[in-house]
Design a protein around this motif. Structure first.
Motif, mmCIF file in Angstrom:
data_model
loop_
_atom_site.group_PDB
_atom_site.id
_atom_site.type_symbol
_atom_site.label_atom_id
_atom_site.label_comp_id
_atom_site.label_asym_id
_atom_site.label_seq_id
_atom_site.Cartn_x
_atom_site.Cartn_y
_atom_site.Cartn_z
ATOM 1 N N GLY A 43 0.969 -1.230 0.110
ATOM 2 C CA GLY A 43 -0.236 -0.037 0.191
ATOM 3 C C GLY A 43 0.852 1.321 -0.229
ATOM 4 O O GLY A 43 0.669 2.313 -0.794
ATOM 5 N N LEU A 44 2.118 1.399 0.601
ATOM 6 C CA LEU A 44 2.829 2.318 0.657
ATOM 7 C C LEU A 44 3.363 2.564 -0.548
ATOM 8 O O LEU A 44 3.369 3.939 -1.176
ATOM 9 C CB LEU A 44 3.815 2.112 1.749
ATOM 10 C CG LEU A 44 3.714 2.475 3.289
ATOM 11 C CD1 LEU A 44 4.792 2.042 4.259
ATOM 12 C CD2 LEU A 44 3.458 3.984 3.432
ATOM 13 N N LEU A 45 3.847 1.615 -1.246
ATOM 14 C CA LEU A 45 4.652 1.466 -2.518
ATOM 15 C C LEU A 45 3.306 2.176 -3.435
ATOM 16 O O LEU A 45 3.327 3.064 -4.535
ATOM 17 C CB LEU A 45 4.953 0.299 -2.983
ATOM 18 C CG LEU A 45 5.526 0.455 -4.722
ATOM 19 C CD1 LEU A 45 6.737 1.662 -4.744
ATOM 20 C CD2 LEU A 45 5.840 -0.941 -4.873
ATOM 21 N N PRO A 51 9.067 3.115 -6.422
ATOM 22 C CA PRO A 51 10.339 2.864 -4.933
ATOM 23 C C PRO A 51 11.215 4.022 -4.310
ATOM 24 O O PRO A 51 11.294 4.438 -3.520
ATOM 25 C CB PRO A 51 11.165 1.682 -5.489
ATOM 26 C CG PRO A 51 10.039 0.912 -6.309
ATOM 27 C CD PRO A 51 9.380 2.195 -7.051
ATOM 28 N N ASP A 52 11.615 4.990 -5.612
ATOM 29 C CA ASP A 52 12.434 5.921 -5.238
ATOM 30 C C ASP A 52 11.629 7.199 -4.524
ATOM 31 O O ASP A 52 12.288 7.979 -3.770
ATOM 32 C CB ASP A 52 13.045 6.529 -6.359
ATOM 33 C CG ASP A 52 12.065 7.168 -7.455
ATOM 34 O OD1 ASP A 52 10.910 6.477 -7.562
ATOM 35 O OD2 ASP A 52 12.631 8.133 -8.107
ATOM 36 N N ARG A 53 10.447 7.183 -4.386
ATOM 37 C CA ARG A 53 9.552 8.279 -3.847
ATOM 38 C C ARG A 53 9.271 7.617 -2.194
ATOM 39 O O ARG A 53 8.879 8.258 -1.269
ATOM 40 C CB ARG A 53 8.244 8.455 -4.381
ATOM 41 C CG ARG A 53 8.331 9.072 -5.582
ATOM 42 C CD ARG A 53 6.970 9.457 -6.344
ATOM 43 N NE ARG A 53 7.197 10.147 -7.547
ATOM 44 C CZ ARG A 53 6.332 10.306 -8.205
ATOM 45 N NH1 ARG A 53 5.156 9.810 -8.020
ATOM 46 N NH2 ARG A 53 6.202 11.002 -9.404
ATOM 47 N N LEU A 54 9.802 6.303 -1.978
ATOM 48 C CA LEU A 54 9.359 5.998 -0.619
ATOM 49 C C LEU A 54 10.173 6.739 0.750
ATOM 50 O O LEU A 54 9.358 6.725 1.652
ATOM 51 C CB LEU A 54 9.877 4.249 -0.422
ATOM 52 C CG LEU A 54 8.746 3.462 -1.206
ATOM 53 C CD1 LEU A 54 9.328 2.047 -1.198
ATOM 54 C CD2 LEU A 54 7.412 3.507 -0.469
ATOM 55 N N PRO A 55 11.315 7.091 0.500
ATOM 56 C CA PRO A 55 12.013 7.795 1.503
ATOM 57 C C PRO A 55 11.085 9.019 2.050
ATOM 58 O O PRO A 55 11.285 9.418 3.143
ATOM 59 C CB PRO A 55 13.318 8.165 0.819
ATOM 60 C CG PRO A 55 13.658 7.113 -0.068
ATOM 61 C CD PRO A 55 12.299 6.959 -0.682
ATOM 62 N N ALA A 56 10.397 9.593 1.210
ATOM 63 C CA ALA A 56 9.473 10.724 1.751
ATOM 64 C C ALA A 56 8.458 10.224 2.533
ATOM 65 O O ALA A 56 7.992 11.039 3.365
ATOM 66 C CB ALA A 56 9.078 11.406 0.476
ATOM 67 N N ALA A 57 8.238 8.922 2.636
ATOM 68 C CA ALA A 57 7.190 8.390 3.676
ATOM 69 C C ALA A 57 7.763 8.522 4.846
ATOM 70 O O ALA A 57 6.741 8.423 6.101
ATOM 71 C CB ALA A 57 6.696 7.038 3.210
#
Length: 138
Positions: A43-45, A51-57
């Motif tokens: 769900g986060l992805l 995936p390169d936007r995940l660190p912003a989470a």
């Protein structure tokens, strides 16, 4: 034709190994938790898009304890929404009762897990007093 199982023959009652049952049931629950974690990770992805936007989470500019409080609130909101939709009988007070029953019966791993679940619905900071949680009178 359907058969009905026969009750076991009368004889000595086997001794229950609570520790073994606790460990096996808790392990099954941990596996279920891992499945739920996998769904949350997917769900986060899905939300981030790549995936390169995940660190912003992780909210790198926000203190970790504040992020955890936000995450806990989001979890409570999700649980409340599920409760509103399905009317489950799950709240911290009920979970406390279940934890006590498990602990008193020797199911300590399962009781500890229920304790962790109950904390998701509790206020953990004095400033949270004005935040409504599920089960609060509104």
């Amino acid at each position: 034709m359907t058969t009905t199982p026969h009750p076991p023959a009368a004889g000595p009652v086997p001794v229950l190994d609570v520790t073994a049952v606790d460990a096996q049931l808790h392990a099954r629950n941990l596996r279920s938790a891992a499945v739920i974690a996998g769904v949350l990770d997917a769900g986060l992805l899905n939300h981030a898009g790549r995936p390169d936007r995940l660190p912003a989470a992780l909210f790198p500019d926000v203190p970790e304890d504040a992020v955890q409080a936000i995450w806990n609130m989001a979890l409570v909101v999700g649980i409340w929404a599920g409760k509103a939709m399905l009317r489950p009988q799950w709240d911290p007070t009920t979970l406390d009762r279940f934890r006590t029953a498990l602990d008193e019966a020797g199911y300590t791993a399962m009781g500890g897990s229920v304790t962790t679940a109950a904390q998701c619905g509790r206020r953990q900071h004095p400033a949270d007093e004005d935040l409504l949680l599920w089960g609060d009178d509104q």
